[in-house]
Design a protein around this motif. Structure first.
Motif, PDB file in Angstrom:
ATOM      1  N   GLY A 199     -59.737  16.111  -9.901  1.00  0.00           N
ATOM      2  CA  GLY A 199     -61.024  16.516 -10.450  1.00  0.00           C
ATOM      3  C   GLY A 199     -61.144  16.625 -11.949  1.00  0.00           C
ATOM      4  O   GLY A 199     -62.162  17.101 -12.453  1.00  0.00           O
ATOM      5  N   VAL A 200     -60.142  16.158 -12.705  1.00  0.00           N
ATOM      6  CA  VAL A 200     -60.180  16.270 -14.165  1.00  0.00           C
ATOM      7  C   VAL A 200     -60.232  14.883 -14.791  1.00  0.00           C
ATOM      8  O   VAL A 200     -59.354  14.040 -14.545  1.00  0.00           O
ATOM      9  N   LYS A 201     -61.238  14.648 -15.606  1.00  0.00           N
ATOM     10  CA  LYS A 201     -61.439  13.353 -16.244  1.00  0.00           C
ATOM     11  C   LYS A 201     -60.736  13.300 -17.594  1.00  0.00           C
ATOM     12  O   LYS A 201     -60.830  14.235 -18.398  1.00  0.00           O
ATOM     13  N   THR A 202     -60.046  12.195 -17.845  1.00  0.00           N
ATOM     14  CA  THR A 202     -59.411  11.929 -19.139  1.00  0.00           C
ATOM     15  C   THR A 202     -60.041  10.675 -19.729  1.00  0.00           C
ATOM     16  O   THR A 202     -60.243   9.689 -19.025  1.00  0.00           O
ATOM     17  N   VAL A 203     -60.345  10.711 -21.005  1.00  0.00           N
ATOM     18  CA  VAL A 203     -60.988   9.579 -21.673  1.00  0.00           C
ATOM     19  C   VAL A 203     -59.967   8.869 -22.551  1.00  0.00           C
ATOM     20  O   VAL A 203     -59.334   9.491 -23.417  1.00  0.00           O
ATOM     21  N   ARG A 204     -59.786   7.579 -22.333  1.00  0.00           N
ATOM     22  CA  ARG A 204     -58.919   6.771 -23.206  1.00  0.00           C
ATOM     23  C   ARG A 204     -59.732   6.379 -24.423  1.00  0.00           C
ATOM     24  O   ARG A 204     -60.823   5.794 -24.297  1.00  0.00           O
ATOM     25  N   THR A 205     -59.241   6.683 -25.607  1.00  0.00           N
ATOM     26  CA  THR A 205     -59.945   6.386 -26.846  1.00  0.00           C
ATOM     27  C   THR A 205     -59.165   5.350 -27.647  1.00  0.00           C
ATOM     28  O   THR A 205     -58.065   4.947 -27.268  1.00  0.00           O
ATOM     29  N   GLU A 206     -59.743   4.961 -28.760  1.00  0.00           N
ATOM     30  CA  GLU A 206     -59.077   3.984 -29.629  1.00  0.00           C
ATOM     31  C   GLU A 206     -57.725   4.500 -30.112  1.00  0.00           C
ATOM     32  O   GLU A 206     -56.777   3.730 -30.285  1.00  0.00           O
ATOM     33  N   HIS A 207     -57.633   5.823 -30.310  1.00  0.00           N
ATOM     34  CA  HIS A 207     -56.426   6.396 -30.904  1.00  0.00           C
ATOM     35  C   HIS A 207     -55.558   7.168 -29.921  1.00  0.00           C
ATOM     36  O   HIS A 207     -54.506   7.675 -30.312  1.00  0.00           O
ATOM     37  N   GLY A 208     -55.978   7.293 -28.667  1.00  0.00           N
ATOM     38  CA  GLY A 208     -55.168   8.051 -27.729  1.00  0.00           C
ATOM     39  C   GLY A 208     -55.967   8.493 -26.514  1.00  0.00           C
ATOM     40  O   GLY A 208     -56.585   7.672 -25.838  1.00  0.00           O
ATOM     41  N   TYR A 209     -55.991   9.808 -26.285  1.00  0.00           N
ATOM     42  CA  TYR A 209     -56.633  10.371 -25.095  1.00  0.00           C
ATOM     43  C   TYR A 209     -57.371  11.650 -25.459  1.00  0.00           C
ATOM     44  O   TYR A 209     -56.913  12.428 -26.291  1.00  0.00           O
ATOM     45  N   THR A 210     -58.510  11.853 -24.789  1.00  0.00           N
ATOM     46  CA  THR A 210     -59.248  13.102 -24.908  1.00  0.00           C
ATOM     47  C   THR A 210     -59.523  13.639 -23.511  1.00  0.00           C
ATOM     48  O   THR A 210     -59.905  12.883 -22.615  1.00  0.00           O
ATOM     49  N   VAL A 211     -59.301  14.937 -23.344  1.00  0.00           N
ATOM     50  CA  VAL A 211     -59.674  15.619 -22.105  1.00  0.00           C
ATOM     51  C   VAL A 211     -60.836  16.547 -22.448  1.00  0.00           C
ATOM     52  O   VAL A 211     -60.649  17.549 -23.130  1.00  0.00           O
ATOM     53  N   PRO A 212     -62.071  16.197 -22.043  1.00  0.00           N
ATOM     54  CA  PRO A 212     -63.218  17.051 -22.362  1.00  0.00           C
ATOM     55  C   PRO A 212     -63.046  18.449 -21.781  1.00  0.00           C
ATOM     56  O   PRO A 212     -62.399  18.647 -20.745  1.00  0.00           O
ATOM     57  N   GLY A 213     -63.640  19.433 -22.467  1.00  0.00           N
ATOM     58  CA  GLY A 213     -63.553  20.818 -22.016  1.00  0.00           C
ATOM     59  C   GLY A 213     -64.432  21.083 -20.798  1.00  0.00           C
ATOM     60  O   GLY A 213     -65.187  20.215 -20.332  1.00  0.00           O
ATOM     61  N   GLY A 214     -64.322  22.282 -20.256  1.00  0.00           N
ATOM     62  CA  GLY A 214     -65.152  22.693 -19.131  1.00  0.00           C
ATOM     63  C   GLY A 214     -64.735  22.114 -17.794  1.00  0.00           C
ATOM     64  O   GLY A 214     -65.534  22.084 -16.854  1.00  0.00           O
ATOM     65  N   GLN A 215     -63.501  21.638 -17.674  1.00  0.00           N
ATOM     66  CA  GLN A 215     -63.033  21.055 -16.422  1.00  0.00           C
ATOM     67  C   GLN A 215     -61.938  21.936 -15.818  1.00  0.00           C
ATOM     68  O   GLN A 215     -61.268  22.698 -16.509  1.00  0.00           O
ATOM     69  N   HIS A 216     -61.762  21.809 -14.520  1.00  0.00           N
ATOM     70  CA  HIS A 216     -60.650  22.486 -13.865  1.00  0.00           C
ATOM     71  C   HIS A 216     -60.175  21.651 -12.681  1.00  0.00           C
ATOM     72  O   HIS A 216     -60.916  20.831 -12.136  1.00  0.00           O
ATOM     73  N   TYR A 217     -58.912  21.848 -12.333  1.00  0.00           N
ATOM     74  CA  TYR A 217     -58.349  21.128 -11.194  1.00  0.00           C
ATOM     75  C   TYR A 217     -58.936  21.654  -9.890  1.00  0.00           C
ATOM     76  O   TYR A 217     -59.089  22.870  -9.711  1.00  0.00           O
ATOM     77  N   ARG A 218     -59.262  20.742  -8.999  1.00  0.00           N
ATOM     78  CA  ARG A 218     -59.850  21.100  -7.704  1.00  0.00           C
ATOM     79  C   ARG A 218     -58.824  20.880  -6.590  1.00  0.00           C
ATOM     80  O   ARG A 218     -58.162  19.848  -6.537  1.00  0.00           O
ATOM     81  N   ALA A 219     -58.709  21.867  -5.731  1.00  0.00           N
ATOM     82  CA  ALA A 219     -57.746  21.797  -4.629  1.00  0.00           C
ATOM     83  C   ALA A 219     -58.061  20.619  -3.715  1.00  0.00           C
ATOM     84  O   ALA A 219     -59.226  20.248  -3.533  1.00  0.00           O
ATOM     85  N   ARG A 220     -57.011  20.038  -3.138  1.00  0.00           N
ATOM     86  CA  ARG A 220     -57.229  18.911  -2.235  1.00  0.00           C
ATOM     87  C   ARG A 220     -55.956  18.656  -1.406  1.00  0.00           C
ATOM     88  O   ARG A 220     -54.896  19.241  -1.638  1.00  0.00           O
ATOM     89  N   ASP A 221     -56.105  17.775  -0.456  1.00  0.00           N
ATOM     90  CA  ASP A 221     -54.996  17.267   0.336  1.00  0.00           C
ATOM     91  C   ASP A 221     -54.605  15.933  -0.294  1.00  0.00           C
ATOM     92  O   ASP A 221     -55.423  15.009  -0.371  1.00  0.00           O
ATOM     93  N   TYR A 222     -53.357  15.824  -0.763  1.00  0.00           N
ATOM     94  CA  TYR A 222     -52.958  14.673  -1.577  1.00  0.00           C
ATOM     95  C   TYR A 222     -51.722  14.002  -0.981  1.00  0.00           C
ATOM     96  O   TYR A 222     -50.705  14.654  -0.736  1.00  0.00           O
ATOM     97  N   ALA A 223     -51.796  12.697  -0.752  1.00  0.00           N
ATOM     98  CA  ALA A 223     -50.667  11.926  -0.236  1.00  0.00           C
ATOM     99  C   ALA A 223     -50.018  11.155  -1.389  1.00  0.00           C
ATOM    100  O   ALA A 223     -50.695  10.420  -2.121  1.00  0.00           O
TER     101      ALA A 223
END
Length: 412
Positions: A199-223
């Motif tokens: 549930g957390v979006k990361t943006v690839r930029t020209e110079h690296g990576y940005t993780v916008p604020g206001g996000q949190h990890y959401r519980a899930r069933d993950y394989a």
């Protein structure tokens, strides 16, 4: 010590779950907003180490035959002692994550881990509020990590980048700016993919990576998907003789070691991806491999190179000197110990193949990938291959010798 003597392996096995995905999924689940399940049929010492350090941070993690059940970290005022054992991923991921959660934490480890570098991650964390008691393990870190922009080179360790990205949702808007080209880019892609899955979006930029604020990890069933890195050992075994089919691997995975198929094709092996991944021997040509995006493959690819007549060239692997062993030295030494011709360069290896090896005694050098590569090298040898410290495989692939035996391998 064990002695391996095998002329051919053949058959079908299922790839083990990816250690890289498992580390990241456990961390995201432990930071999520509710209970999660991380499904993997097999674990390893490194995966279990990450689970244990997350318990030490306050997560409730139960392990069963299907994987892990995770209740997220409870916020407390204690000073946890995080024992990272020999897992570089655990340490480099949990340093930023722990200090986003805690005002004080202690870190320890063993084997070569205390000697492995933490710079420049340490200095970047210091700029954002952390104080380190030293430069290497054991360490005490005080001060909560603050959000902001972190400046990191892309050619030292992708784990530094992944650690900061994983911690970012706890901090607020965070940027990781790269000062040089990114090596092992596939590992960062795994990080951003798992974060997205939780549930957390990361943006690839020209110079690296940005993780916008206001996000949190959401519980899930993950394989957890299959591991291309450890599958490489048996895929190479197929190219050396017999036919090996691996199931449970994603053909479109972002794992950098998926490029092993391109190397095998260049070598001359027959590769079929229609029904699992099937590799069979055909031609045997020298190879030229850029290690920057698949450094962990060097030990087993050096064995492949020894099976082809002529000189194979590996380059772009300077960072391999900082792994569980100095893999440029230990890979060359393994080939020489078994009767082959290999020479280190500044950032790689030259292997002058003759089509076979002799056999003899070599060591894992305490490195899981050297132990597995040495066993596969027995396919090229007339004499037994005796491997010192074979238990090193437990770090990533505890069932390696069992699977090897299932395919027809012999060892005592």
């Amino acid at each position: 010590m064990i002695a391996v003597q095998t002329k051919q392996v053949t058959g079908e096995i299922r790839a083990i779950p990816s250690k890289s995905y498992a580390h990241r999924a456990l961390i995201c689940a432990a930071l999520a907003d509710g209970p999660s399940t991380v499904r993997l049929a097999r674990s390893s010492v490194d995966i279990d180490t990450t689970a244990q350090t997350l318990r030490q941070l306050g997560a409730d993690i139960q392990k069963d035959a299907t994987g892990f059940q995770i209740l997220p970290v409870r916020h407390t005022d204690d000073t946890p002692l995080l024992d990272c054992a020999e897992s570089g991923s655990t340490l480099r991921f949990l340093l930023p994550v722990a200090m986003a959660l805690k005002d004080r934490a202690r870190f320890t480890g063993r084997g070569r881990l205390p000697a492995r570098p933490l710079s420049p991650l340490l200095e970047e964390m210091e700029k954002k509020g952390c104080v380190f008691s030293g430069k290497k393990l054991p360490l005490t870190v005080t001060g909560r990590l603050a959000k902001g922009s972190f400046l990191l080179p892309g050619d030292i360790s992708s784990q530094y980048i992944s650690g900061l990205l994983l911690a970012a949702p706890l901090l607020g808007e965070t940027e990781v700016r790269l000062t040089s080209g990114l090596e092992s880019a596939g590992y960062v892609l795994i990080t951003t993919e798992v974060m997205q899955d939780f549930g957390v979006k990361t943006v690839r930029t020209e110079h690296g990576y940005t993780v916008p604020g206001g996000q949190h990890y959401r519980a899930r069933d993950y394989a957890v998907e299959g591991d291309w890195s450890n599958a490489a050992f048996f895929l190479v075994a197929g190219a050396l003789g017999g036919a090996i089919r691996l199931r449970g691997l994603k053909a479109d995975s972002v794992q950098g070691d998926r490029a092993i198929l391109d190397v095998l094709r260049a070598y001359g092996a027959r590769v079929d991806t229609e029904d699992g991944i099937l590799v069979q021997r055909d031609a045997a040509r020298p190879i030229r491999v850029d290690l920057r995006q698949m450094p962990d493959a060097l030990p087993i690819l050096s064995v492949l190179a020894a099976s082809a007549r002529g000189e194979s060239v590996f380059y772009g692997g300077a960072r391999l000197r900082l792994k569980e062993s100095d893999r440029l030295y230990t890979s060359a030494q393994m080939i020489r110990n078994l009767g082959g011709d290999a020479e280190e360069t500044e950032d790689g290896l030259l292997v002058r193949g003759t089509g076979k090896l002799t056999g003899g005694t070599t060591s894992s050098f305490g490195d899981h990938r050297l132990a597995m590569a040495s066993a596969i090298a027995s396919l090229l040898c007339d004499e037994p291959v005796r491997i010192e410290e074979p238990e090193a495989v437990n770090k990533s692939y505890p069932a390696f010798f069992s699977d090897f035996q299932q395919l027809g391998g012999h060892y005592v």
